[in-house]
Design a protein around this motif. Structure first.
Motif, PDB file in Angstrom:
ATOM      1  N   HIS A 135      -9.998  16.252  17.683  1.00  0.00           N
ATOM      2  CA  HIS A 135      -9.450  17.553  18.065  1.00  0.00           C
ATOM      3  C   HIS A 135      -9.685  18.585  16.969  1.00  0.00           C
ATOM      4  CE1 HIS A 135      -6.716  20.524  19.751  1.00  0.00           C
ATOM      5  NE2 HIS A 135      -6.064  20.560  18.598  1.00  0.00           N
ATOM      6  N   ARG A 136      -9.441  18.195  15.724  1.00  0.00           N
ATOM      7  CA  ARG A 136      -9.613  19.131  14.606  1.00  0.00           C
ATOM      8  C   ARG A 136     -11.063  19.571  14.464  1.00  0.00           C
ATOM      9  NH1 ARG A 136      -8.305  17.755   8.322  1.00  0.00           N
ATOM     10  NH2 ARG A 136     -10.255  16.596   8.586  1.00  0.00           N
ATOM     11  N   ALA A 137     -11.998  18.660  14.777  1.00  0.00           N
ATOM     12  CA  ALA A 137     -13.420  18.982  14.655  1.00  0.00           C
ATOM     13  C   ALA A 137     -13.975  19.701  15.880  1.00  0.00           C
ATOM     14  CB  ALA A 137     -14.214  17.699  14.408  1.00  0.00           C
ATOM     15  N   GLY A 138     -13.132  19.918  16.885  1.00  0.00           N
ATOM     16  CA  GLY A 138     -13.590  20.608  18.079  1.00  0.00           C
ATOM     17  C   GLY A 138     -14.402  19.751  19.018  1.00  0.00           C
ATOM     18  N   VAL A 139     -14.301  18.433  18.883  1.00  0.00           N
ATOM     19  CA  VAL A 139     -15.015  17.520  19.779  1.00  0.00           C
ATOM     20  C   VAL A 139     -14.201  17.379  21.068  1.00  0.00           C
ATOM     21  CG1 VAL A 139     -15.903  15.178  20.076  1.00  0.00           C
ATOM     22  CG2 VAL A 139     -15.967  16.263  17.819  1.00  0.00           C
ATOM     23  N   PRO A 140     -14.803  17.607  22.228  1.00  0.00           N
ATOM     24  CA  PRO A 140     -14.037  17.522  23.481  1.00  0.00           C
ATOM     25  C   PRO A 140     -13.480  16.119  23.714  1.00  0.00           C
ATOM     26  CG  PRO A 140     -16.399  17.711  23.918  1.00  0.00           C
ATOM     27  CD  PRO A 140     -16.218  17.958  22.461  1.00  0.00           C
ATOM     28  N   THR A 141     -12.187  16.058  23.966  1.00  0.00           N
ATOM     29  CA  THR A 141     -11.508  14.784  24.172  1.00  0.00           C
ATOM     30  C   THR A 141     -10.280  15.040  25.040  1.00  0.00           C
ATOM     31  OG1 THR A 141     -10.576  12.841  23.030  1.00  0.00           O
ATOM     32  CG2 THR A 141     -10.094  14.988  22.080  1.00  0.00           C
ATOM     33  N   PRO A 142      -9.845  14.072  25.863  1.00  0.00           N
ATOM     34  CA  PRO A 142      -8.681  14.317  26.719  1.00  0.00           C
ATOM     35  C   PRO A 142      -7.426  14.604  25.906  1.00  0.00           C
ATOM     36  CG  PRO A 142      -9.878  12.362  27.447  1.00  0.00           C
ATOM     37  CD  PRO A 142     -10.457  12.748  26.116  1.00  0.00           C
ATOM     38  N   ALA A 143      -6.504  15.338  26.510  1.00  0.00           N
ATOM     39  CA  ALA A 143      -5.210  15.602  25.874  1.00  0.00           C
ATOM     40  C   ALA A 143      -4.546  14.279  25.517  1.00  0.00           C
ATOM     41  CB  ALA A 143      -4.322  16.402  26.817  1.00  0.00           C
ATOM     42  N   THR A 144      -3.954  14.237  24.318  1.00  0.00           N
ATOM     43  CA  THR A 144      -3.420  12.976  23.789  1.00  0.00           C
ATOM     44  C   THR A 144      -2.088  13.218  23.103  1.00  0.00           C
ATOM     45  OG1 THR A 144      -5.679  12.157  23.424  1.00  0.00           O
ATOM     46  CG2 THR A 144      -3.910  11.030  22.257  1.00  0.00           C
ATOM     47  N   TRP A 145      -1.188  12.250  23.243  1.00  0.00           N
ATOM     48  CA  TRP A 145       0.097  12.272  22.561  1.00  0.00           C
ATOM     49  C   TRP A 145       0.326  10.903  21.915  1.00  0.00           C
ATOM     50  CZ3 TRP A 145      -1.067  13.678  27.453  1.00  0.00           C
ATOM     51  CH2 TRP A 145      -0.871  15.016  27.828  1.00  0.00           C
ATOM     52  N   ALA A 146       0.813  10.887  20.684  1.00  0.00           N
ATOM     53  CA  ALA A 146       1.155   9.628  20.001  1.00  0.00           C
ATOM     54  C   ALA A 146       2.545   9.791  19.405  1.00  0.00           C
ATOM     55  CB  ALA A 146       0.133   9.297  18.923  1.00  0.00           C
ATOM     56  N   VAL A 147       3.503   9.026  19.908  1.00  0.00           N
ATOM     57  CA  VAL A 147       4.905   9.198  19.515  1.00  0.00           C
ATOM     58  C   VAL A 147       5.608   7.845  19.454  1.00  0.00           C
ATOM     59  CG1 VAL A 147       5.017  11.496  20.580  1.00  0.00           C
ATOM     60  CG2 VAL A 147       5.708   9.489  21.899  1.00  0.00           C
ATOM     61  N   GLU A 148       6.754   7.838  18.775  1.00  0.00           N
ATOM     62  CA  GLU A 148       7.624   6.668  18.777  1.00  0.00           C
ATOM     63  C   GLU A 148       8.773   6.839  19.762  1.00  0.00           C
ATOM     64  OE1 GLU A 148       8.740   4.919  14.988  1.00  0.00           O
ATOM     65  OE2 GLU A 148       7.235   6.148  13.981  1.00  0.00           O
ATOM     66  N   SER A 149       9.031   8.056  20.218  1.00  0.00           N
ATOM     67  CA  SER A 149      10.163   8.348  21.094  1.00  0.00           C
ATOM     68  C   SER A 149       9.838   8.018  22.541  1.00  0.00           C
ATOM     69  CB  SER A 149      10.541   9.843  20.968  1.00  0.00           C
ATOM     70  OG  SER A 149      11.435  10.219  21.991  1.00  0.00           O
ATOM     71  N   VAL A 150      10.581   7.089  23.114  1.00  0.00           N
ATOM     72  CA  VAL A 150      10.402   6.755  24.528  1.00  0.00           C
ATOM     73  C   VAL A 150      10.788   7.952  25.395  1.00  0.00           C
ATOM     74  CG1 VAL A 150      11.140   5.231  26.402  1.00  0.00           C
ATOM     75  CG2 VAL A 150      10.812   4.300  24.104  1.00  0.00           C
ATOM     76  N   ALA A 151      11.828   8.684  24.986  1.00  0.00           N
ATOM     77  CA  ALA A 151      12.278   9.844  25.759  1.00  0.00           C
ATOM     78  C   ALA A 151      11.189  10.916  25.819  1.00  0.00           C
ATOM     79  CB  ALA A 151      13.550  10.413  25.147  1.00  0.00           C
ATOM     80  N   PHE A 152      10.537  11.184  24.684  1.00  0.00           N
ATOM     81  CA  PHE A 152       9.470  12.186  24.688  1.00  0.00           C
ATOM     82  C   PHE A 152       8.291  11.708  25.527  1.00  0.00           C
ATOM     83  CE2 PHE A 152       5.637  14.240  23.206  1.00  0.00           C
ATOM     84  CZ  PHE A 152       6.023  15.573  23.154  1.00  0.00           C
ATOM     85  N   ALA A 153       7.947  10.432  25.395  1.00  0.00           N
ATOM     86  CA  ALA A 153       6.850   9.885  26.187  1.00  0.00           C
ATOM     87  C   ALA A 153       7.153  10.010  27.678  1.00  0.00           C
ATOM     88  CB  ALA A 153       6.604   8.424  25.802  1.00  0.00           C
ATOM     89  N   GLN A 154       8.402   9.784  28.066  1.00  0.00           N
ATOM     90  CA  GLN A 154       8.789   9.920  29.476  1.00  0.00           C
ATOM     91  C   GLN A 154       8.649  11.368  29.927  1.00  0.00           C
ATOM     92  OE1 GLN A 154       9.783   7.345  31.619  1.00  0.00           O
ATOM     93  NE2 GLN A 154       9.622   8.912  33.217  1.00  0.00           N
ATOM     94  N   ARG A 155       9.001  12.328  29.060  1.00  0.00           N
ATOM     95  CA  ARG A 155       8.860  13.745  29.418  1.00  0.00           C
ATOM     96  C   ARG A 155       7.388  14.107  29.611  1.00  0.00           C
ATOM     97  NH1 ARG A 155      13.023  14.415  25.549  1.00  0.00           N
ATOM     98  NH2 ARG A 155      11.573  15.208  23.967  1.00  0.00           N
ATOM     99  N   VAL A 156       6.515  13.574  28.742  1.00  0.00           N
ATOM    100  CA  VAL A 156       5.082  13.804  28.916  1.00  0.00           C
ATOM    101  C   VAL A 156       4.629  13.272  30.266  1.00  0.00           C
ATOM    102  CG1 VAL A 156       2.787  13.143  28.093  1.00  0.00           C
ATOM    103  CG2 VAL A 156       4.543  13.827  26.456  1.00  0.00           C
TER     104      VAL A 156
END
Length: 350
Positions: A135-156
């Motif tokens: 993402h930082r290098a501007g290479v096209p890649t699908p939207a991604t989330w990496a978290v430890e919170s189950v609640a946040f993952a559920q909201r995503v």
């Protein structure tokens, strides 16, 4: 297969049997198992006059009583190899893996070219860091989330489902398509976020992108900053197109968008060689999406659909680019300090 200028392949068609430019060079192939890949690599190095032997990182050690450098690589005595090719690192406890990566770091600090080095492997093994760097290098890649919170993952998951999309839950560390789950609305409802216990309490979520019908993705092998070969992986286990999951390998045209995107992905992670997995971008055909980048890439499936000798291309790049660059650097240091070359070169040969 068509190679663009950006993805031109190294010349491996010369008569390697008469090549003695690398006579006396000793290569350690670091691997936790021997087989087809290591056999091909040893043959390629031998054809170029270099000696290669397989070494398990688990058998190496840091030993400060071991003169002159405190680092033991079995089969090399009190010397170090001229270069190291990292073919595989066995799994283990956090401490075991840390030590094995530490040995790779120690080899680099000792002036040994490590192909790929520990820093690059760490970036590619950790999918969250891979996504961040792409993402930082501007290479096209699908939207991604990496978290430890189950609640946040559920909201995503809820937000993506409300927009008519699905997400893929992946192990943070993993390969060959194991442990992947596709999540989203089911029968008019939304399935809850599964337990993260099998995922070591980390949710790595990536927006799902359909690979068409029949489903497929691309694997591109990048060597020394050049895309050298590509294939389509068709079918497999449902929507997972890994060769290890039963996907069929087909030759693919290595056009400019595919080659350039793969090269950019490998460069973003600092990899000498990489297997880059891509999928068509539904929003922009000229910008394929990078799904993953493998820093200890296998190439048996790809070799079955390309005439290029991939092991030979890898050996050439290690010997003629990485090792040659290291020797030029040592020569420059020697000339700038007016010290004998033996004082700047690591003790390799007794």
């Amino acid at each position: 297969m068509t190679l663009t200028r950006a993805g031109a392949a190294p010349d491996t068609d010369r008569d390697a049997k008469s090549d003695t430019r690398h006579a006396g060079v000793r290569i350690a192939i670091l691997t936790d198992e021997t087989g087809w890949h290591t056999g091909r690599l040893k043959k390629a190095f031998r054809a170029r006059g270099a000696e290669a032997r397989c070494v398990d990182l688990a058998d190496c050690r840091i030993d400060t009583t071991w003169q002159p450098h405190g680092l033991v690589v079995p089969g090399f005595g009190h010397t170090l190899p001229d270069a190291v090719f990292v073919r595989g690192i066995a799994g283990g406890t956090f401490e075991q893996v840390t030590l094995r990566l530490g040995i790779l770091h120690a080899l680099r600090e000792s002036g040994v070219p490590v192909y790929n080095d520990a820093r690059a492997i760490e970036r590619s093994v950790d999918k969250s860091m891979t996504s961040f760097l792409l993402h930082r290098a501007g290479v096209p890649t699908p939207a991604t989330w990496a978290v430890e919170s189950v609640a946040f993952a559920q909201r995503v998951l809820m937000r993506e489902a409300a927009a008519g999309r699905q997400v893929v839950l992946k192990p943070l560390f993993g390969s060959q398509g194991h442990g992947l789950k596709r999540l989203g609305a089911r029968r008019g409802g939304l399935a809850p976020m599964p337990s993260l216990a099998p995922y070591r309490q980390v949710a790595y979520l990536q927006r799902y992108v359909a690979g068409g019908r029949p489903g497929f993705d691309w694997r591109v092998l990048v060597i020394g900053g050049r895309a050298v070969a590509a294939m389509r992986r068709v079918g497999g286990k449902d929507w997972i197109h890994n060769f290890a999951q039963g996907a069929l390998c087909e030759p693919a045209e290595l056009d400019a968008p595919l080659a350039q995107t793969a090269v950019q992905a490998a460069a973003a992670l600092g990899l000498d060689y990489a297997g880059v997995d891509l999928i068509p971008n539904p929003d922009d055909a000229a910008r394929p999406l990078v799904l993953e980048v493998n820093g200890v890439a296998a190439w048996r499936g790809l070799q079955s659909v390309t005439p290029l000798d991939l092991a030979a291309a890898l050996a050439d790049d290690l010997l003629e680019r990485r090792l040659a660059a290291q020797r030029r650097l040592l020569t420059q240091v020697d000339e700038s300090t007016d010290t004998p070359a033996v004082a700047t070169l690591p003790a390799r040969h007794a």
